[in-house]
Motif scaffolding. Structure first.
Motif, mmCIF file in Angstrom:
data_model
loop_
_atom_site.group_PDB
_atom_site.id
_atom_site.type_symbol
_atom_site.label_atom_id
_atom_site.label_comp_id
_atom_site.label_asym_id
_atom_site.label_seq_id
_atom_site.Cartn_x
_atom_site.Cartn_y
_atom_site.Cartn_z
ATOM 1 N N MET A 287 0.829 -1.205 0.000
ATOM 2 C CA MET A 287 0.000 0.000 0.000
ATOM 3 C C MET A 287 0.865 1.257 0.000
ATOM 4 O O MET A 287 0.586 2.198 -0.717
ATOM 5 C CB MET A 287 -0.918 0.018 1.225
ATOM 6 N N THR A 288 1.907 1.273 0.815
ATOM 7 C CA THR A 288 2.746 2.467 0.865
ATOM 8 C C THR A 288 3.524 2.635 -0.434
ATOM 9 O O THR A 288 3.810 3.755 -0.839
ATOM 10 C CB THR A 288 3.705 2.443 2.072
ATOM 11 N N ALA B 54 2.755 7.391 -6.709
ATOM 12 C CA ALA B 54 1.930 8.567 -6.987
ATOM 13 C C ALA B 54 2.572 9.851 -6.471
ATOM 14 O O ALA B 54 2.067 10.945 -6.724
ATOM 15 C CB ALA B 54 0.547 8.391 -6.359
ATOM 16 N N GLY B 55 3.684 9.729 -5.754
ATOM 17 C CA GLY B 55 4.358 10.912 -5.228
ATOM 18 C C GLY B 55 3.808 11.408 -3.911
ATOM 19 O O GLY B 55 4.107 12.512 -3.481
ATOM 20 N N ALA B 56 2.984 10.594 -3.257
ATOM 21 C CA ALA B 56 2.383 10.988 -1.983
ATOM 22 C C ALA B 56 3.115 10.286 -0.840
ATOM 23 O O ALA B 56 3.381 9.094 -0.915
ATOM 24 C CB ALA B 56 0.909 10.611 -1.951
ATOM 25 N N PRO B 57 3.439 11.010 0.222
ATOM 26 C CA PRO B 57 4.065 10.359 1.363
ATOM 27 C C PRO B 57 3.055 9.448 2.063
ATOM 28 O O PRO B 57 1.871 9.772 2.156
ATOM 29 C CB PRO B 57 4.480 11.512 2.271
ATOM 30 N N ALA B 58 3.524 8.297 2.519
ATOM 31 C CA ALA B 58 2.649 7.343 3.200
ATOM 32 C C ALA B 58 3.431 6.639 4.294
ATOM 33 O O ALA B 58 4.647 6.476 4.211
ATOM 34 C CB ALA B 58 2.104 6.325 2.213
ATOM 35 N N VAL B 59 2.721 6.230 5.325
ATOM 36 C CA VAL B 59 3.320 5.478 6.418
ATOM 37 C C VAL B 59 2.279 4.495 6.930
ATOM 38 O O VAL B 59 1.089 4.793 6.952
ATOM 39 C CB VAL B 59 3.826 6.416 7.545
ATOM 40 N N SER B 60 2.725 3.324 7.282
ATOM 41 C CA SER B 60 1.853 2.317 7.863
ATOM 42 C C SER B 60 2.169 2.218 9.343
ATOM 43 O O SER B 60 3.337 2.099 9.720
ATOM 44 C CB SER B 60 2.081 0.974 7.173
ATOM 45 N N ILE C 189 -1.888 8.329 4.320
ATOM 46 C CA ILE C 189 -1.340 8.930 3.104
ATOM 47 C C ILE C 189 -1.643 10.416 3.134
ATOM 48 O O ILE C 189 -2.764 10.822 3.433
ATOM 49 C CB ILE C 189 -1.957 8.287 1.846
ATOM 50 N N ALA C 190 -0.645 11.224 2.827
ATOM 51 C CA ALA C 190 -0.811 12.681 2.824
ATOM 52 C C ALA C 190 -0.568 13.224 1.421
ATOM 53 O O ALA C 190 -0.123 12.515 0.528
ATOM 54 C CB ALA C 190 0.159 13.320 3.809
ATOM 55 N N GLY C 191 -0.846 14.492 1.258
ATOM 56 C CA GLY C 191 -0.601 15.147 -0.016
ATOM 57 C C GLY C 191 0.884 15.388 -0.230
ATOM 58 O O GLY C 191 1.680 15.353 0.710
ATOM 59 N N ARG C 192 1.246 15.626 -1.454
ATOM 60 C CA ARG C 192 2.653 15.907 -1.782
ATOM 61 C C ARG C 192 3.161 17.075 -0.952
ATOM 62 O O ARG C 192 2.481 18.077 -0.771
ATOM 63 C CB ARG C 192 2.789 16.240 -3.257
ATOM 64 N N GLY C 193 4.365 16.910 -0.454
ATOM 65 C CA GLY C 193 4.982 17.968 0.333
ATOM 66 C C GLY C 193 4.577 17.992 1.795
ATOM 67 O O GLY C 193 5.053 18.833 2.547
ATOM 68 N N CYS C 194 3.725 17.078 2.212
ATOM 69 C CA CYS C 194 3.243 17.065 3.602
ATOM 70 C C CYS C 194 3.924 15.975 4.426
ATOM 71 O O CYS C 194 3.353 15.453 5.377
ATOM 72 C CB CYS C 194 1.732 16.884 3.632
#
Length: 75
Positions: free
Chosen positions: A14-15, A21-27, A44-49
């Motif tokens: 998933m991450t 997609a260029g989105a930061p993610a953490v499990s 999952i957050a928006g780009r740059g977050c």
């Protein structure tokens, strides 16, 4: 241990999709099932977050110390 590794591998998929997609993610772990397997959630957050996402994940896994998932992160 093998079941936990399989669960971790499935979560990492998933991450990886978010990364493509260029989105930061953490499990992060949330709780354990009745069988003792870890149950988690992927944020999952928006780009740059990235920093905001890491802050949220840190607070959520801080056990009872910051209103997080008490009992899991402290193990």
């Amino acid at each position: 241990a093998a079941a936990a590794q399989a669960a971790r591998a499935a979560t990492m998929q998933m991450t990886c999709l978010a990364s493509i997609a260029g989105a930061p993610a953490v499990s992060i772990p949330v709780l354990r099932s009745a069988d003792g397997l870890p149950v988690g959630v992927t944020l999952i957050a928006g780009r740059g977050c990235d920093q905001a996402l890491l802050g949220l994940a840190t607070a959520a896994t801080a056990g009872g110390r910051a209103g997080g998932m008490a009992g899991y992160a402290d193990e």
